[in-house]
Design a protein around this motif. Sequence first.
Motif, PDB file in Angstrom:
ATOM      1  N   ASP A 189      -4.249   5.811   3.910  1.00 37.80           N
ATOM      2  CA  ASP A 189      -3.240   6.038   4.940  1.00 37.80           C
ATOM      3  C   ASP A 189      -3.093   4.711   5.681  1.00 37.80           C
ATOM      4  O   ASP A 189      -4.021   4.295   6.377  1.00 37.80           O
ATOM      5  CB  ASP A 189      -3.713   7.155   5.874  1.00 37.80           C
ATOM      6  CG  ASP A 189      -2.750   7.436   7.004  1.00 37.80           C
ATOM      7  OD1 ASP A 189      -1.620   6.925   6.988  1.00 37.80           O
ATOM      8  OD2 ASP A 189      -3.136   8.188   7.914  1.00 37.80           O
ATOM      9  N   SER A 214      -1.398   2.107  -0.258  1.00 36.73           N
ATOM     10  CA  SER A 214      -0.914   3.492  -0.238  1.00 36.73           C
ATOM     11  C   SER A 214      -1.064   4.127  -1.613  1.00 36.73           C
ATOM     12  O   SER A 214      -1.486   5.286  -1.730  1.00 36.73           O
ATOM     13  CB  SER A 214       0.548   3.551   0.215  1.00 36.73           C
ATOM     14  OG  SER A 214       0.676   3.142   1.551  1.00 36.73           O
ATOM     15  N   VAL A 215      -0.724   3.364  -2.659  1.00 37.61           N
ATOM     16  CA  VAL A 215      -0.871   3.859  -4.033  1.00 37.61           C
ATOM     17  C   VAL A 215      -2.336   4.165  -4.332  1.00 37.61           C
ATOM     18  O   VAL A 215      -2.651   5.105  -5.062  1.00 37.61           O
ATOM     19  CB  VAL A 215      -0.298   2.829  -5.043  1.00 37.61           C
ATOM     20  CG1 VAL A 215      -0.724   3.154  -6.465  1.00 37.61           C
ATOM     21  CG2 VAL A 215       1.211   2.778  -4.942  1.00 37.61           C
ATOM     22  N   GLU A 216      -3.247   3.404  -3.721  1.00 39.49           N
ATOM     23  CA  GLU A 216      -4.681   3.625  -3.914  1.00 39.49           C
ATOM     24  C   GLU A 216      -5.206   4.810  -3.109  1.00 39.49           C
ATOM     25  O   GLU A 216      -6.389   5.123  -3.170  1.00 39.49           O
ATOM     26  CB  GLU A 216      -5.462   2.363  -3.549  1.00 39.49           C
ATOM     27  CG  GLU A 216      -5.222   1.197  -4.487  1.00 39.49           C
ATOM     28  CD  GLU A 216      -5.736   1.448  -5.894  1.00 39.49           C
ATOM     29  OE1 GLU A 216      -6.847   2.015  -6.044  1.00 39.49           O
ATOM     30  OE2 GLU A 216      -5.031   1.086  -6.857  1.00 39.49           O
ATOM     31  N   THR A 257       0.717  -0.450  10.137  1.00 43.17           N
ATOM     32  CA  THR A 257       0.862  -1.898  10.252  1.00 43.17           C
ATOM     33  C   THR A 257       1.170  -2.310  11.692  1.00 43.17           C
ATOM     34  O   THR A 257       1.651  -1.515  12.493  1.00 43.17           O
ATOM     35  CB  THR A 257       1.991  -2.429   9.344  1.00 43.17           C
ATOM     36  OG1 THR A 257       3.229  -1.848   9.749  1.00 43.17           O
ATOM     37  CG2 THR A 257       1.720  -2.094   7.886  1.00 43.17           C
ATOM     38  N   GLU A 262       4.405  -5.438   3.744  1.00 41.62           N
ATOM     39  CA  GLU A 262       5.016  -4.511   2.777  1.00 41.62           C
ATOM     40  C   GLU A 262       4.215  -4.435   1.480  1.00 41.62           C
ATOM     41  O   GLU A 262       3.962  -3.345   0.966  1.00 41.62           O
ATOM     42  CB  GLU A 262       6.462  -4.926   2.487  1.00 41.62           C
ATOM     43  CG  GLU A 262       7.380  -4.693   3.667  1.00 41.62           C
ATOM     44  CD  GLU A 262       8.793  -5.218   3.453  1.00 41.62           C
ATOM     45  OE1 GLU A 262       9.044  -5.920   2.436  1.00 41.62           O
ATOM     46  OE2 GLU A 262       9.649  -4.922   4.299  1.00 41.62           O
ATOM     47  N   ALA A 263       3.800  -5.580   0.957  1.00 36.54           N
ATOM     48  CA  ALA A 263       3.052  -5.596  -0.302  1.00 36.54           C
ATOM     49  C   ALA A 263       1.710  -4.881  -0.153  1.00 36.54           C
ATOM     50  O   ALA A 263       1.347  -4.035  -0.992  1.00 36.54           O
ATOM     51  CB  ALA A 263       2.839  -7.031  -0.776  1.00 36.54           C
ATOM     52  N   THR A 275       0.836  -2.695   2.121  1.00 36.10           N
ATOM     53  CA  THR A 275       1.072  -1.270   2.390  1.00 36.10           C
ATOM     54  C   THR A 275       1.334  -0.531   1.086  1.00 36.10           C
ATOM     55  O   THR A 275       0.756   0.535   0.844  1.00 36.10           O
ATOM     56  CB  THR A 275       2.256  -1.083   3.363  1.00 36.10           C
ATOM     57  OG1 THR A 275       1.919  -1.699   4.611  1.00 36.10           O
ATOM     58  CG2 THR A 275       2.552   0.388   3.594  1.00 36.10           C
ATOM     59  N   ASP A 276       2.195  -1.089   0.232  1.00 31.71           N
ATOM     60  CA  ASP A 276       2.503  -0.453  -1.054  1.00 31.71           C
ATOM     61  C   ASP A 276       1.248  -0.313  -1.909  1.00 31.71           C
ATOM     62  O   ASP A 276       0.953   0.765  -2.429  1.00 31.71           O
ATOM     63  CB  ASP A 276       3.559  -1.258  -1.822  1.00 31.71           C
ATOM     64  CG  ASP A 276       4.946  -1.163  -1.204  1.00 31.71           C
ATOM     65  OD1 ASP A 276       5.165  -0.296  -0.326  1.00 31.71           O
ATOM     66  OD2 ASP A 276       5.817  -1.980  -1.593  1.00 31.71           O
ATOM     67  N   ILE A 277       0.506  -1.391  -2.046  1.00 36.96           N
ATOM     68  CA  ILE A 277      -0.687  -1.403  -2.906  1.00 36.96           C
ATOM     69  C   ILE A 277      -1.731  -0.400  -2.402  1.00 36.96           C
ATOM     70  O   ILE A 277      -2.260   0.407  -3.162  1.00 36.96           O
ATOM     71  CB  ILE A 277      -1.295  -2.822  -2.960  1.00 36.96           C
ATOM     72  CG1 ILE A 277      -0.363  -3.759  -3.733  1.00 36.96           C
ATOM     73  CG2 ILE A 277      -2.688  -2.801  -3.570  1.00 36.96           C
ATOM     74  CD1 ILE A 277      -0.662  -5.238  -3.522  1.00 36.96           C
TER      75      ILE A 277
END
Length: 123
Positions: A27, A22-24, A30, A15-16, A18-20
């Motif tokens: 695509d 994705s913000v960057e 997981t 989750e962490a 993916t969040d980081i």
Amino acid sequence: MSKLLIVDDEVAILEALTDILSVEGYDVATAANGAEGLAHVGKNRPDLILLDLMMPVMDGQEMLRRLKDDASLRAIPVVVMSAGRVTKAELQGSRFLAKPFELDDLLNTVTAELQKASAAQEP
């Protein structure tokens, strides 16, 4: 947009990251183990794989071996993530990030590996 696959059995890490990422602008997909990771690669080839080594079902070492044994997949860059000690032989030419890692180290490594892979594909 570059496609990344994160293979790790720890939900919080998935989750962490993916969040980081994705913000960057990446695509991100997981998988919870190497078997799921290989199935994903077969359906939707990523531009880079972030791979944990210690997982149930199929560990990262076996997934990495299978990727390197397949001529159609061996060029996908893999960044191995582990809290344990890893030998060069275990990495099979992949980059290594020691857990826990700094956010900047993760982003710099992903960027560098994607650029290296892109340059290798140019004529």
